[in-house]
Structures are given as C-alpha cells and as structure tokens.
Scaffold this motif. Structure first.
Motif, mmCIF file in Angstrom:
data_model
loop_
_atom_site.group_PDB
_atom_site.id
_atom_site.type_symbol
_atom_site.label_atom_id
_atom_site.label_comp_id
_atom_site.label_asym_id
_atom_site.label_seq_id
_atom_site.Cartn_x
_atom_site.Cartn_y
_atom_site.Cartn_z
ATOM 1 N N VAL A 1 0.858 -1.178 0.000
ATOM 2 C CA VAL A 1 0.000 0.000 0.000
ATOM 3 C C VAL A 1 0.894 1.227 0.000
ATOM 4 N N SER A 2 0.731 2.069 -1.008
ATOM 5 C CA SER A 2 1.533 3.285 -1.109
ATOM 6 C C SER A 2 0.686 4.382 -1.745
ATOM 7 N N SER A 3 0.823 5.593 -1.221
ATOM 8 C CA SER A 3 0.087 6.720 -1.793
ATOM 9 C C SER A 3 0.562 7.039 -3.206
ATOM 10 N N ALA A 4 1.720 6.483 -3.596
ATOM 11 C CA ALA A 4 2.270 6.728 -4.922
ATOM 12 C C ALA A 4 1.783 5.707 -5.962
ATOM 13 N N GLN A 5 0.964 4.728 -5.541
ATOM 14 C CA GLN A 5 0.485 3.720 -6.482
ATOM 15 C C GLN A 5 -0.378 4.348 -7.574
ATOM 16 N N LYS A 6 -0.191 3.871 -8.797
ATOM 17 C CA LYS A 6 -0.957 4.362 -9.937
ATOM 18 C C LYS A 6 -2.263 3.583 -10.047
ATOM 19 N N VAL A 7 -3.369 4.301 -9.966
ATOM 20 C CA VAL A 7 -4.692 3.690 -10.054
ATOM 21 C C VAL A 7 -5.549 4.528 -10.988
ATOM 22 N N PRO A 8 -6.263 3.893 -11.926
ATOM 23 C CA PRO A 8 -7.143 4.666 -12.816
ATOM 24 C C PRO A 8 -8.195 5.435 -12.018
ATOM 25 N N LEU A 9 -8.231 6.736 -12.185
ATOM 26 C CA LEU A 9 -9.131 7.565 -11.396
ATOM 27 C C LEU A 9 -10.595 7.326 -11.729
ATOM 28 N N ASP A 10 -10.873 6.848 -12.945
ATOM 29 C CA ASP A 10 -12.263 6.636 -13.336
ATOM 30 C C ASP A 10 -12.774 5.249 -12.954
ATOM 31 N N ALA A 11 -11.896 4.373 -12.457
ATOM 32 C CA ALA A 11 -12.322 3.034 -12.049
ATOM 33 C C ALA A 11 -13.085 3.115 -10.737
ATOM 34 N N THR A 12 -14.093 2.251 -10.573
ATOM 35 C CA THR A 12 -14.821 2.225 -9.311
ATOM 36 C C THR A 12 -13.953 1.591 -8.222
ATOM 37 N N ALA A 13 -14.337 1.826 -6.979
ATOM 38 C CA ALA A 13 -13.595 1.231 -5.863
ATOM 39 C C ALA A 13 -13.576 -0.294 -5.983
ATOM 40 N N HIS A 14 -14.700 -0.886 -6.361
ATOM 41 C CA HIS A 14 -14.761 -2.344 -6.510
ATOM 42 C C HIS A 14 -13.795 -2.823 -7.587
ATOM 43 N N THR A 15 -13.696 -2.085 -8.687
ATOM 44 C CA THR A 15 -12.781 -2.459 -9.760
ATOM 45 C C THR A 15 -11.331 -2.349 -9.306
ATOM 46 N N VAL A 16 -11.013 -1.282 -8.573
ATOM 47 C CA VAL A 16 -9.645 -1.114 -8.070
ATOM 48 C C VAL A 16 -9.261 -2.291 -7.184
ATOM 49 N N VAL A 17 -10.160 -2.720 -6.320
ATOM 50 C CA VAL A 17 -9.878 -3.859 -5.447
ATOM 51 C C VAL A 17 -9.700 -5.127 -6.279
ATOM 52 N N LEU A 18 -10.518 -5.306 -7.312
ATOM 53 C CA LEU A 18 -10.389 -6.473 -8.189
ATOM 54 C C LEU A 18 -8.999 -6.577 -8.805
ATOM 55 N N THR A 19 -8.399 -5.442 -9.166
ATOM 56 C CA THR A 19 -7.083 -5.487 -9.811
ATOM 57 C C THR A 19 -6.012 -6.057 -8.893
ATOM 58 N N GLY A 20 -6.289 -6.077 -7.589
ATOM 59 C CA GLY A 20 -5.343 -6.702 -6.677
ATOM 60 C C GLY A 20 -5.237 -8.199 -6.885
ATOM 61 N N HIS A 21 -6.246 -8.799 -7.481
ATOM 62 C CA HIS A 21 -6.215 -10.246 -7.759
ATOM 63 C C HIS A 21 -5.192 -10.580 -8.831
ATOM 64 N N THR A 22 -5.021 -9.675 -9.783
ATOM 65 C CA THR A 22 -4.081 -9.922 -10.882
ATOM 66 C C THR A 22 -2.811 -9.093 -10.762
ATOM 67 N N GLY A 23 -2.780 -8.166 -9.792
ATOM 68 C CA GLY A 23 -1.591 -7.342 -9.621
ATOM 69 C C GLY A 23 -1.351 -6.408 -10.789
ATOM 70 N N THR A 24 -2.425 -5.970 -11.426
ATOM 71 C CA THR A 24 -2.318 -5.101 -12.593
ATOM 72 C C THR A 24 -2.923 -3.740 -12.279
ATOM 73 N N VAL A 25 -2.584 -2.746 -13.094
ATOM 74 C CA VAL A 25 -3.183 -1.426 -12.940
ATOM 75 C C VAL A 25 -4.575 -1.425 -13.553
ATOM 76 N N GLN A 26 -4.675 -1.920 -14.781
ATOM 77 C CA GLN A 26 -5.959 -2.014 -15.459
ATOM 78 C C GLN A 26 -6.606 -3.371 -15.174
ATOM 79 N N PRO A 27 -7.924 -3.432 -15.076
ATOM 80 C CA PRO A 27 -8.608 -4.702 -14.793
ATOM 81 C C PRO A 27 -8.497 -5.686 -15.945
ATOM 82 N N LEU A 28 -8.360 -6.959 -15.596
ATOM 83 C CA LEU A 28 -8.372 -8.053 -16.578
ATOM 84 C C LEU A 28 -9.671 -8.823 -16.347
ATOM 85 N N TRP A 29 -10.730 -8.352 -16.988
ATOM 86 C CA TRP A 29 -12.072 -8.792 -16.645
ATOM 87 C C TRP A 29 -12.282 -10.292 -16.785
ATOM 88 N N ARG A 30 -11.643 -10.925 -17.747
ATOM 89 C CA ARG A 30 -11.876 -12.357 -17.972
ATOM 90 C C ARG A 30 -11.385 -13.224 -16.818
#
Length: 276
Positions: free
Chosen positions: A94-123
């Motif tokens: 957890v770092s305040s410097a982490q890059k996160v898409p500002l338009d992504a919802t909170a739920h989507t941001v949390v989902l990206t933790g499953h794949t360790g990616t910035v953008q969601p991998l929906w599949r």
C-alpha cells in the motif's frame, strides 16, 4: 546497542542478513550491514529521518530489488533464487504513490489486486473473486463506495481502498509505505482504526509501516526498527525503542515521547544554541 524481542520466536516472514546496498555509479552506501527478522503476525514500524534507507529496506522486502551484499529471504524464498514477479504476487503493498485509474470504481480497483495489474483483466474475475472484493470493501467499512469512482473518493477512502486491494492476494505480509501521506485528521484516524482491526482479526498477517509520525501508529504496532544513515540504530519491542533517548539519537534533536491508551506521541523541544 540493539534491543531484542523476547519470548517464543514466530515463523520468519522476512529475514535480512548482513544486507548492504550501494550505488555502483557513485559508490554511495544506502544500507550498511542490516540484520532484521519479521515474524508471522508481528506488526512493525520502520522509522528514521529522510535518507535513512527506509524505502530501500521496503523495496528489498517487497521483492522489488536485490541487495548488493548479504541475503534477503521473504516468505521462505531467497531473492536471487526465485521469480521476483511470482513472489510479489504474495506480498501486499500500500503506497500513496500507487498508480490507479481515477475513473475506475472502488470495486474495480480492489479487483485489480487479484491480478496485480493497474488495469482490470475482466476475464480473470469470476464470481468468487468479485465476491471477495466486495467482502474486503465491507471489512474495511467502505462497502458503500463500491460503485464510486476512485478519483472522487477522499484521501482516507482511497487509502482504505488500496488496503483492500492489497489484501486480494491474501498475503502473509502487508507493506505500508507512508499510507497516511496528506490525510486529514478524521481520515488518518479511520485508517488507523482499520489497521488495528486487521491486526486483531488476521492473526497470521505481518505488517511493516513506514511513517514519519508516531501519532500514525496503531495500538497494534508491537515492534519498531530505527534506521539512521543506512544502519540499524536499534530494534525491538515498541516500548523499548520508542523512548526519548532512542528517538533523540535517531533524529538528531531533543524528542520527548509519551503514550496514551496505546497510542504514541512525539514532540521535539527547542534546540538551544551552544554557549559561546
């Protein structure tokens, strides 16, 4: 002089053995002969002045770099003998410097933790993964933010979203690099409360928090490492390390330390000029 923890030794989560880091181009010593062990379920604060080497230590334990000399073992794997990308997947950061898409919802941001990616991998996000993201938002008491864009969330809300994201991989180790940066008082207290709850409900989770302010440490912090000019000044139980004497040595000016209901407070007295 170093302070040492007492009692039974927990399973080692991270071990630094005689670790040094140098810049090859300039020969500058960043870390010098660091020995440190973080046990399962322990909650550490990593403190020191700017330039003391805190970020470098966190990068080593986060499997983001190798030491120049010495060995680093994280989650039972030695750096240099393991795929760093695979190891990082099991470490929460957890770092305040982490890059996160500002338009992504909170739920989507949390989902990206499953794949360790910035953008969601929906599949890759099945129903169980999505449900886990929802459960983590609830655990951090921000379930109502699930459909809110990350960019319009407050600083404190963003910090808790990032903690939920880091927990998606169910890590044994959670690294918090100045997570309170730029938070106002209510947001800071919300995050401290959240970290305290995690410490009491997740018995095996080890955490390392880098901060500049003792007031940002939750009552769960039981151990402290003080760094000064790239070396360990002292480490051990918080009540042995967070003293005016040690803090004064660490930061180079008179510091008074007090504690109230498990929370720490540090204040610096006026530096009096030397008599002529």
């Amino acid at each position: 002089m170093r302070a040492h923890a007492t009692g039974a030794t927990p399973t080692a989560i991270a071990v630094l053995d005689r670790v040094s880091v140098r810049r090859y181009a300039t020969g500058q010593v960043i870390l010098d002969d660091i020995d440190w062990t973080v046990g399962a379920g322990q909650h550490w604060a990593l403190l020191g002045a700017n330039g003391a080497g805190k970020t470098t230590v966190l990068r080593l334990i986060g499997a983001l770099m190798h030491p120049t000399t010495g060995t680093v073992d994280v989650l039972g794997h030695r750096l240099g003998r393991v795929d760093m990308r695979e190891l990082r997947a099991h470490i929460g950061l957890v770092s305040s410097a982490q890059k996160v898409p500002l338009d992504a919802t909170a739920h989507t941001v949390v989902l990206t933790g499953h794949t360790g990616t910035v953008q969601p991998l929906w599949r890759t996000y099945g129903s169980k993964v999505r449900d886990r993201a929802t459960a983590l938002l609830a655990e951090l008491e921000i379930k109502d933010l699930a459909d809110r864009a990350y960019g319009v969330c407050s600083g404190g809300q963003r910090a808790r979203i990032l903690v939920a994201r880091a927990l998606m991989a169910d890590p044994s180790l959670l690294l918090l690099d100045e997570p309170f940066n730029a938070l106002d008082l209510p947001s800071r207290e919300d995050l401290i409360d959240a970290m305290h709850r995690l410490a009491t409900t997740r018995a095996g989770l080890a955490t390392i928090t880098v901060t500049h302010h003792l007031e940002e440490l939750s009552p769960a912090i039981g151990h402290v490492l003080l760094l000064k000019e790239g070396r360990v000044l002292t480490s051990g139980p918080a009540e042995h390390v967070l003293t005016g004497e040690w803090m004064t040595q660490c930061f180079g000016r008179p510091i008074e330390v007090s504690r109230h209901e498990g929370r720490w407070l540090a204040r610096s007295g006026r530096v009096r000029p030397a008599k002529p």
